[in-house]
Design an enzyme around this catalytic site. Sequence first.
Site, PDB file in Angstrom:
ATOM      1  N   HIS A 102      -2.334   2.479  -0.306  1.00  0.00           N
ATOM      2  CA  HIS A 102      -2.960   1.296  -0.919  1.00  0.00           C
ATOM      3  C   HIS A 102      -3.433   1.602  -2.349  1.00  0.00           C
ATOM      4  CE1 HIS A 102      -2.715  -1.435   2.503  1.00  0.00           C
ATOM      5  NE2 HIS A 102      -2.935  -0.372   3.261  1.00  0.00           N
ATOM      6  N   LEU A 114       7.407   2.359   8.551  1.00  0.00           N
ATOM      7  CA  LEU A 114       8.340   3.287   7.897  1.00  0.00           C
ATOM      8  C   LEU A 114       9.289   2.519   6.966  1.00  0.00           C
ATOM      9  CD1 LEU A 114       9.213   5.733  10.813  1.00  0.00           C
ATOM     10  CD2 LEU A 114       7.415   5.929   9.109  1.00  0.00           C
ATOM     11  N   ASP A 131       7.430   1.529  -1.607  1.00  0.00           N
ATOM     12  CA  ASP A 131       8.456   1.643  -0.571  1.00  0.00           C
ATOM     13  C   ASP A 131       9.856   1.545  -1.167  1.00  0.00           C
ATOM     14  OD1 ASP A 131       6.183   1.530   0.904  1.00  0.00           O
ATOM     15  OD2 ASP A 131       6.558  -0.431   1.789  1.00  0.00           O
TER      16      ASP A 131
HETATM   17  C1  GLA Z   1       3.062  -1.192   2.338  1.00  0.00           C
HETATM   18  C2  GLA Z   1       3.485  -1.754   0.973  1.00  0.00           C
HETATM   19  C3  GLA Z   1       3.389  -0.679  -0.109  1.00  0.00           C
HETATM   20  C4  GLA Z   1       2.032   0.007  -0.101  1.00  0.00           C
HETATM   21  C5  GLA Z   1       1.644   0.428   1.312  1.00  0.00           C
HETATM   22  C6  GLA Z   1       0.247   0.943   1.387  1.00  0.00           C
HETATM   23  O1  GLA Z   1       3.959  -0.231   2.774  1.00  0.00           O
HETATM   24  O2  GLA Z   1       4.796  -2.248   1.042  1.00  0.00           O
HETATM   25  O3  GLA Z   1       3.673  -1.247  -1.375  1.00  0.00           O
HETATM   26  O4  GLA Z   1       1.064  -0.821  -0.669  1.00  0.00           O
HETATM   27  O5  GLA Z   1       1.772  -0.632   2.243  1.00  0.00           O
HETATM   28  O6  GLA Z   1       0.112   2.119   0.674  1.00  0.00           O
END
Ligand code: GLA
Length: 387
Positions: A34, A127, A174
């Site tokens: 986050h 994931l 991600d």
């Molecule tokens: C999800 C979001 C990411 C990131 C994470 C938390 O995976 O897609 O962009 O914010 O949560 O770190």
Amino acid sequence: MKEQLIKDFEAEFGKGGEIRTYFAPGRVNLIGEHTDYNGGHVFPCALTIGTYFIVRKRDDRKLRFFSKNFAKFGVIDASLDKLEPTGDNSWINYPMGVMWALEDKGYKISNGFDMLLFGNIPNGSGLSSSASVEVGTGTFLNDYYGFNLTPDKIALIGQYSENNFNKVNCGIMDQFAIAMGKKDNAIFLDTADLSYTYAPLKLEGAKIVIACSNKKRGLGDSKYNERRAECEQALSELQSVVKINSLGELTEQQFEQYKDAIKSPVRQRRAKHAVYENQRTIKAVEALKNNQIEEFGKLMIASHDSLRDDYEVTGIELDTLVEESLKQKGVIGSRMTGAGFGGCTVSIVKDDAIDAFIENVGSAYKAKIGYAADFYVVEIGDGARKI
Ligand code: GLA
């Protein structure tokens, strides 16, 4: 795998024509949670498990989707002339969203596709199965149409589609990890400017073990957007007393100095997490560089505590997995990974302790939560590509 999937494709869509195959990994984030929508650092890596795409261009503008993971829905028909969300949370909103995003950015897709997908990452588990589908779709369209998009640009298209088509205000972590992954390396990414370095993950004598809580996220997406909004508000309150563009620009000391500008205690805790987690991530990468793996593990544990107490995105399932993991021998670190509210934990476990770890954490989890967790001993792989 690929040969079998081509056979499956032909069984659904018929033989003939030029069939192409692609793979996009899932990802696990080691630390830096986050922080990616707060201008902070993240430290994810791509996995060797992910999503396979078997595709064939059509002569018309139809889209025909089949997922082996959602086989009960059969072939789902759509069209390039109607790239709109289906309104029923169907998985096809992820590939369709990327097609929409490409067209929106001026990249024309002239022909439809028959597509078969198969993912060996658990769906909706943290994931990044959805970002894997997004980046894989961008990768194959880029290849078919010669858009000349570099992987980082494909990542941005994926994020744009998720934000604007699927209405989840995710950051870039991600999609970036999935597009840019490199075997045996984690990616130290500064989300403020997308600069990054690869860091070899030397876990001599230990492995990454993922435990999937099997708690589905449910309301997670709306909670996710809520956390993001809380951070944005905290930032604007801080901006009345200090000149910053993002929470990631603050050190811990600066945060303590200015925090009273944030008027609600809840928002103060959210912002505290974002600031401290970013600093932890920088320290963790430094520790890894210096072969201080124990220190890296301690920072992972501190990350989980902060996500539990200040950011409040864990829940009994993830907390139980981490608590039980930390009771085991040979565990260097353990924390939730991804958005939270369910999903997975990531632990670093010494090789000779892995079997007992899975057995003991698995049975304690089942006894407390009432259903089983799944465990994956994973390897770090390359980013999305043609196979
Ligand atoms: C999800 C979001 C990411 C990131 C994470 C938390 O995976 O897609 O962009 O914010 O949560 O770190």
